[in-house]
Motif scaffolding. Structure first.
Motif, PDB file in Angstrom:
ATOM      1  N   LYS A  21      38.104  38.328  36.954  1.00 14.61           N
ATOM      2  CA  LYS A  21      38.223  39.477  37.895  1.00 14.61           C
ATOM      3  C   LYS A  21      36.855  40.118  38.160  1.00 14.61           C
ATOM      4  CE  LYS A  21      40.515  44.054  38.011  1.00 14.61           C
ATOM      5  NZ  LYS A  21      41.616  44.761  37.314  1.00 14.61           N
ATOM      6  N   TYR A  22      35.946  40.251  37.011  1.00 13.69           N
ATOM      7  CA  TYR A  22      34.479  40.615  37.049  1.00 13.69           C
ATOM      8  C   TYR A  22      33.930  39.757  38.004  1.00 13.69           C
ATOM      9  CZ  TYR A  22      29.725  41.238  35.631  1.00 13.69           C
ATOM     10  OH  TYR A  22      28.361  41.530  35.649  1.00 13.69           O
ATOM     11  N   SER A  23      33.641  38.448  37.842  1.00 16.01           N
ATOM     12  CA  SER A  23      32.777  37.634  38.727  1.00 16.01           C
ATOM     13  C   SER A  23      33.407  37.735  40.043  1.00 16.01           C
ATOM     14  CB  SER A  23      32.866  36.165  38.073  1.00 16.01           C
ATOM     15  OG  SER A  23      34.276  35.692  38.155  1.00 16.01           O
ATOM     16  N   GLN A  24      34.758  37.711  40.398  1.00 19.17           N
ATOM     17  CA  GLN A  24      35.221  37.759  41.698  1.00 19.17           C
ATOM     18  C   GLN A  24      34.677  39.275  42.421  1.00 19.17           C
ATOM     19  OE1 GLN A  24      39.185  37.308  41.285  1.00 19.17           O
ATOM     20  NE2 GLN A  24      39.053  35.129  41.361  1.00 19.17           N
ATOM     21  N   ALA A  25      34.587  40.186  41.721  1.00 18.22           N
ATOM     22  CA  ALA A  25      34.184  41.573  42.177  1.00 18.22           C
ATOM     23  C   ALA A  25      32.579  41.633  42.335  1.00 18.22           C
ATOM     24  CB  ALA A  25      34.674  42.478  41.424  1.00 18.22           C
ATOM     25  N   THR A  26      31.739  40.996  41.545  1.00 24.02           N
ATOM     26  CA  THR A  26      30.585  41.237  41.382  1.00 24.02           C
ATOM     27  C   THR A  26      29.538  39.637  42.198  1.00 24.02           C
ATOM     28  OG1 THR A  26      30.029  40.160  39.182  1.00 24.02           O
ATOM     29  CG2 THR A  26      30.417  42.791  39.579  1.00 24.02           C
ATOM     30  N   GLY A  27      30.323  38.918  41.912  1.00 19.74           N
ATOM     31  CA  GLY A  27      29.700  37.244  42.274  1.00 19.74           C
ATOM     32  C   GLY A  27      28.619  37.067  41.280  1.00 19.74           C
ATOM     33  N   LYS A  28      29.034  37.563  39.927  1.00 17.19           N
ATOM     34  CA  LYS A  28      28.153  36.940  38.923  1.00 17.19           C
ATOM     35  C   LYS A  28      29.230  36.675  37.854  1.00 17.19           C
ATOM     36  CE  LYS A  28      24.605  40.449  39.510  1.00 17.19           C
ATOM     37  NZ  LYS A  28      24.114  41.932  38.838  1.00 17.19           N
ATOM     38  N   HIS A  29      28.662  35.511  37.041  1.00 16.50           N
ATOM     39  CA  HIS A  29      29.534  35.003  35.986  1.00 16.50           C
ATOM     40  C   HIS A  29      29.612  35.769  34.773  1.00 16.50           C
ATOM     41  CE1 HIS A  29      30.586  31.073  37.693  1.00 16.50           C
ATOM     42  NE2 HIS A  29      29.744  31.259  38.160  1.00 16.50           N
ATOM     43  N   ASN A  36      21.254  34.359  29.124  1.00 15.26           N
ATOM     44  CA  ASN A  36      21.400  32.878  29.269  1.00 15.26           C
ATOM     45  C   ASN A  36      20.394  32.050  28.409  1.00 15.26           C
ATOM     46  OD1 ASN A  36      23.761  33.157  31.184  1.00 15.26           O
ATOM     47  ND2 ASN A  36      22.373  33.207  32.856  1.00 15.26           N
ATOM     48  N   ARG A  37      20.134  32.690  27.239  1.00 14.17           N
ATOM     49  CA  ARG A  37      19.477  32.023  26.186  1.00 14.17           C
ATOM     50  C   ARG A  37      20.262  31.150  25.320  1.00 14.17           C
ATOM     51  NH1 ARG A  37      16.393  36.568  23.578  1.00 14.17           N
ATOM     52  NH2 ARG A  37      18.324  37.363  23.745  1.00 14.17           N
ATOM     53  N   PHE A  38      21.687  31.489  25.290  1.00 14.02           N
ATOM     54  CA  PHE A  38      22.608  31.116  24.271  1.00 14.02           C
ATOM     55  C   PHE A  38      23.700  30.090  25.038  1.00 14.02           C
ATOM     56  CE2 PHE A  38      20.982  34.756  22.252  1.00 14.02           C
ATOM     57  CZ  PHE A  38      20.295  34.325  21.280  1.00 14.02           C
ATOM     58  N   PHE A  39      23.851  30.810  26.199  1.00  8.29           N
ATOM     59  CA  PHE A  39      24.966  29.970  26.910  1.00  8.29           C
ATOM     60  C   PHE A  39      24.498  29.475  28.480  1.00  8.29           C
ATOM     61  CE2 PHE A  39      26.445  33.632  24.684  1.00  8.29           C
ATOM     62  CZ  PHE A  39      27.501  33.118  23.726  1.00  8.29           C
ATOM     63  N   GLU A  40      25.217  28.262  28.859  1.00 13.06           N
ATOM     64  CA  GLU A  40      24.697  27.737  30.069  1.00 13.06           C
ATOM     65  C   GLU A  40      25.420  28.622  31.253  1.00 13.06           C
ATOM     66  OE1 GLU A  40      25.811  23.870  32.785  1.00 13.06           O
ATOM     67  OE2 GLU A  40      26.063  23.932  30.460  1.00 13.06           O
ATOM     68  N   TYR A  41      24.959  28.987  32.227  1.00 16.88           N
ATOM     69  CA  TYR A  41      25.335  29.901  33.194  1.00 16.88           C
ATOM     70  C   TYR A  41      26.815  29.264  33.866  1.00 16.88           C
ATOM     71  CZ  TYR A  41      25.726  33.204  37.371  1.00 16.88           C
ATOM     72  OH  TYR A  41      26.120  34.088  37.941  1.00 16.88           O
ATOM     73  N   GLY A  42      27.876  30.072  33.752  1.00 19.16           N
ATOM     74  CA  GLY A  42      29.016  29.652  34.338  1.00 19.16           C
ATOM     75  C   GLY A  42      29.778  28.996  33.245  1.00 19.16           C
ATOM     76  N   PRO A  47      37.306  36.355  26.261  1.00 25.88           N
ATOM     77  CA  PRO A  47      38.517  35.961  25.714  1.00 25.88           C
ATOM     78  C   PRO A  47      39.439  37.348  25.926  1.00 25.88           C
ATOM     79  CG  PRO A  47      37.050  36.938  24.118  1.00 25.88           C
ATOM     80  CD  PRO A  47      36.217  36.651  25.505  1.00 25.88           C
ATOM     81  N   ASN A  48      40.710  36.751  26.138  1.00 24.27           N
ATOM     82  CA  ASN A  48      42.059  37.678  26.429  1.00 24.27           C
ATOM     83  C   ASN A  48      42.060  38.181  27.733  1.00 24.27           C
ATOM     84  OD1 ASN A  48      43.482  37.494  23.933  1.00 24.27           O
ATOM     85  ND2 ASN A  48      41.639  38.577  22.978  1.00 24.27           N
ATOM     86  N   ARG A  49      41.272  37.477  28.660  1.00 25.76           N
ATOM     87  CA  ARG A  49      41.245  38.038  30.237  1.00 25.76           C
ATOM     88  C   ARG A  49      41.567  36.688  31.083  1.00 25.76           C
ATOM     89  NH1 ARG A  49      38.743  43.009  31.478  1.00 25.76           N
ATOM     90  NH2 ARG A  49      37.771  43.687  29.715  1.00 25.76           N
ATOM     91  N   PRO A  50      42.464  36.998  32.007  1.00 31.93           N
ATOM     92  CA  PRO A  50      42.642  35.857  33.016  1.00 31.93           C
ATOM     93  C   PRO A  50      41.452  35.234  33.401  1.00 31.93           C
ATOM     94  CG  PRO A  50      44.374  37.533  33.229  1.00 31.93           C
ATOM     95  CD  PRO A  50      43.230  38.086  32.318  1.00 31.93           C
ATOM     96  N   THR A  51      41.436  33.902  33.291  1.00 30.67           N
ATOM     97  CA  THR A  51      40.210  33.227  33.787  1.00 30.67           C
ATOM     98  C   THR A  51      40.810  32.048  34.605  1.00 30.67           C
ATOM     99  OG1 THR A  51      39.023  33.692  31.696  1.00 30.67           O
ATOM    100  CG2 THR A  51      38.084  31.821  33.059  1.00 30.67           C
ATOM    101  N   LYS A  52      40.070  32.120  35.772  1.00 32.96           N
ATOM    102  CA  LYS A  52      40.377  30.895  36.923  1.00 32.96           C
ATOM    103  C   LYS A  52      39.360  29.712  36.761  1.00 32.96           C
ATOM    104  CE  LYS A  52      39.806  30.990  41.298  1.00 32.96           C
ATOM    105  NZ  LYS A  52      39.842  31.420  42.515  1.00 32.96           N
ATOM    106  N   LEU A  53      40.076  28.522  36.458  1.00 33.92           N
ATOM    107  CA  LEU A  53      39.107  27.284  36.308  1.00 33.92           C
ATOM    108  C   LEU A  53      39.597  26.439  37.751  1.00 33.92           C
ATOM    109  CD1 LEU A  53      39.690  26.133  32.682  1.00 33.92           C
ATOM    110  CD2 LEU A  53      38.019  27.622  33.541  1.00 33.92           C
ATOM    111  N   GLN A  54      38.612  26.048  38.357  1.00 35.74           N
ATOM    112  CA  GLN A  54      38.807  25.477  39.734  1.00 35.74           C
ATOM    113  C   GLN A  54      38.032  23.894  39.665  1.00 35.74           C
ATOM    114  OE1 GLN A  54      37.566  27.566  43.310  1.00 35.74           O
ATOM    115  NE2 GLN A  54      38.955  25.999  44.641  1.00 35.74           N
ATOM    116  N   ALA A  55      38.670  22.959  39.991  1.00 30.40           N
ATOM    117  CA  ALA A  55      38.119  21.652  40.189  1.00 30.40           C
ATOM    118  C   ALA A  55      37.217  21.564  41.615  1.00 30.40           C
ATOM    119  CB  ALA A  55      39.056  20.594  39.959  1.00 30.40           C
TER     120      ALA A  55
END
Length: 130
Positions: A21-29, A36-42, A47-55
């Protein structure tokens, strides 16, 4: 000449697009503000939020001539495994995407097996962090 869209195994390179929901509203992951020093962007999911994974095809040129017809998703938690209860809840599955809730913080292995409209069979593995 070698086709730049194909790998050594003659299969197109896939990617998993992550959104909520956040990334769809803001365009940011999720995790954009963490530097992003610890995590690859995207590759960070909340946790505990609906997350869409798309191929998706990694190379957009393939998307112009072919599309993903179906996808199978295998999601396994790798760290911080809880003794009871589901680690991942699936809520909706469509042709090329799945909506899930990652129940606990940790690392998750995502294996994607996809079939394209033109008959290509593709596999892709990635690790997401919650």
């Amino acid at each position: 000449p070698t086709d730049s869209l194909m790998s050594e195994q003659a299969t197109p390179v896939m990617k998993v697009a992550v959104s909520n929901k956040y990334s769809q509203a803001t365009g940011k992951h999720p995790g954009k503000g963490y530097g992003n020093r610890f995590f690859e962007y995207g590759a960070l999911v909340e946790p505990n939020r609906p997350t869409k994974l798309q191929a998706l095809f990694h190379d957009d040129r393939l998307s112009k001539t072919d599309s993903i017809k179906s996808a199978r998703w295998h999601i396994t938690q790798l760290s911080n495994i809880q003794e009871s209860g589901a680690q991942v809840e699936r809520h909706a599955v469509e042709d090329d995407e799945v909506t899930v809730i990652f129940k606990h913080p940790g690392s998750y292995h995502v294996k994607l097996e996809a079939h394209s409209e033109m008959g290509l069979r593709v596999q892709h593995d990635t690790v997401l962090t919650s």
